[in-house]
Design an enzyme around this catalytic site. Sequence first.
Site, mmCIF file in Angstrom:
data_model
loop_
_atom_site.group_PDB
_atom_site.id
_atom_site.type_symbol
_atom_site.label_atom_id
_atom_site.label_comp_id
_atom_site.label_asym_id
_atom_site.label_seq_id
_atom_site.Cartn_x
_atom_site.Cartn_y
_atom_site.Cartn_z
ATOM 1 C CG PHE A 198 -9.180 37.136 1.493
ATOM 2 C CD1 PHE A 198 -9.829 38.353 1.456
ATOM 3 C CD2 PHE A 198 -9.881 35.993 1.176
ATOM 4 C CE1 PHE A 198 -11.170 38.420 1.140
ATOM 5 C CE2 PHE A 198 -11.226 36.045 0.873
ATOM 6 C CZ PHE A 198 -11.881 37.260 0.843
ATOM 7 C CB SER A 219 -9.656 34.230 12.041
ATOM 8 O OG SER A 219 -10.030 33.600 10.829
ATOM 9 C CD1 TRP A 253 -3.872 36.236 7.986
ATOM 10 C CD2 TRP A 253 -5.636 35.422 6.884
ATOM 11 N NE1 TRP A 253 -3.395 35.459 6.956
ATOM 12 C CE2 TRP A 253 -4.460 34.952 6.254
ATOM 13 C CE3 TRP A 253 -6.860 35.051 6.361
ATOM 14 C CZ2 TRP A 253 -4.490 34.128 5.140
ATOM 15 C CZ3 TRP A 253 -6.892 34.224 5.247
ATOM 16 C CH2 TRP A 253 -5.720 33.770 4.644
ATOM 17 C CG HIS A 254 -10.468 36.052 6.059
ATOM 18 N ND1 HIS A 254 -10.279 35.409 7.263
ATOM 19 C CD2 HIS A 254 -10.638 35.072 5.141
ATOM 20 C CE1 HIS A 254 -10.326 34.099 7.075
ATOM 21 N NE2 HIS A 254 -10.548 33.863 5.802
ATOM 22 N N GLY A 255 -9.089 40.566 5.809
ATOM 23 C CA GLY A 255 -9.165 41.859 5.141
ATOM 24 C C GLY A 255 -9.130 43.022 6.115
#
Length: 503
Positions: free
Chosen positions: A503, A325, A328-330
């Site tokens: 993102f 997770s 996934w954001h960056g």
Amino acid sequence: MLFNSYIFIFIFLPLTLLGWYGLNRLGRYSLANIFLAGMSLWFYAYFNVYYLAIILCSIGLNYLLSYLLTRVPEGSVHTKLWNRTGLFAGIILNLGILFYFKYYDFFIENMNLAFHTDYTLKHILLPLGISFFTFQQLSFIIDRSLGKCEHYSLINYVTFVTFFPQLIAGPIVLYKEMIPQFEDTSRRGFNASSFSRGICLFVLGLTKKVLLADTFALMANYGFAQTFSLDSISTVAVILSYTFELYFDFSGYSDMAIGLGRMFNIELPVNFDSPYRACTIKEFWQRWHITLSRFFITYVYIPLGGSRKGRMRMLLNTFIVFLLSGLWHGAAWTYVAWGAMHGLMVVWDSLGIIGITGRNEKRPARFHIPAWFGWIFTFTLFNMSLFFFRSTSMTAALQLFKNLFSGSYTGKIFEIAAQLDISEIYVIRQMLDMIAPGMINYLYLIFMFLLFVLAFCLIFRPNAYERTMRGELTSRRCWIISILLIWCIVSLSQVSTFLYFNF
């Protein structure tokens, strides 16, 4: 194209609504879908035409793969092998596209660092919303390969992927909650109740973004640019500013997305449920970015074994989910650290050592704390995790921790508060400048304090969705919505993008 822009509010949205309901009224349902998909692609291409080629290729390849999965009859000896091949092909296709555009430079940069190589970085421009529409299509292909859903018509599939309210920053919708709605002709007629509530929710979301998130951003952006000169108090002010900016920005977008969907008589899933009320980190993640959590639980946590293979394996699977997770954001180690921090906190909650008094628990905790103490603990830890989330480097993030616990005071808080030099307090500022110019800095400080008080009050009040969908639309509420809309439109001269676009 931004929801908080004149071209969207006064041109794009009215034209799309007129075309959608006009074609449906004539019974041209397929043409209405084509029109909606075309307008959604215009909405997406408005940022950069280059993005249009990427999303169309992604849609085309995924749809082709879905079609190929229909070529082997059910019950054939080759069905299982063909479906498994389709599953791996779909995962490689979608994650490969996401890796190239989002993680290629991050991978090469770290490989150069680890092995002392000198491979050239591509500096690829990240397409907007690629993390969202990739996960959306990945879930469809996985379920197609597992035989959980059927192959849909091309126009329905394109409309499902590109539906503009959720295209750029979610919520991450599933085929089974969207395509049946586009196929339901009873939803094609104009619904006054749904439309009016959609407008109200859109305006409340717009208010969060324009009047609150963008105001907190003034302090947050300035503060994070001054990371190495902040004292303890200013660090607290900066991180609180970013905490509220992030929440009002992303929840505001989600409210606008759901509101826009309601205008088209389409129901999008709720993505936020007042997460800042949470008393534990586990509860926080049940309320924050709900559709992302749903995706990871369904397509990562459960396939890894979930809680079926013992408690230690369950805790490990939980930690892996949060690492992914974060990534996934960056594409940065700061996001990985943020995900790891949340993973460890959720694992700690899952151990069941400390519980909240009065809460029903599957596994009785050894010790219990009051809900108010749990809230303070959870909210504080979440704020501290944002040091990693917002910082541009691990060095900057660690510096913020040093600032926080240094106990220093340099008066930097006045510089942070001075960023609130906005038009809403122009008259007061001018009057004070004539009467007592030395008090202007204290005016900004008082205004900052009042903003924080307002934000804390709002997070404990019924949220926008609760107010709009479950409450009665009285004339008083309609007047308030009208005033807020006018206020937002006047403030659109300083248009800003949404944080989750990155993102």
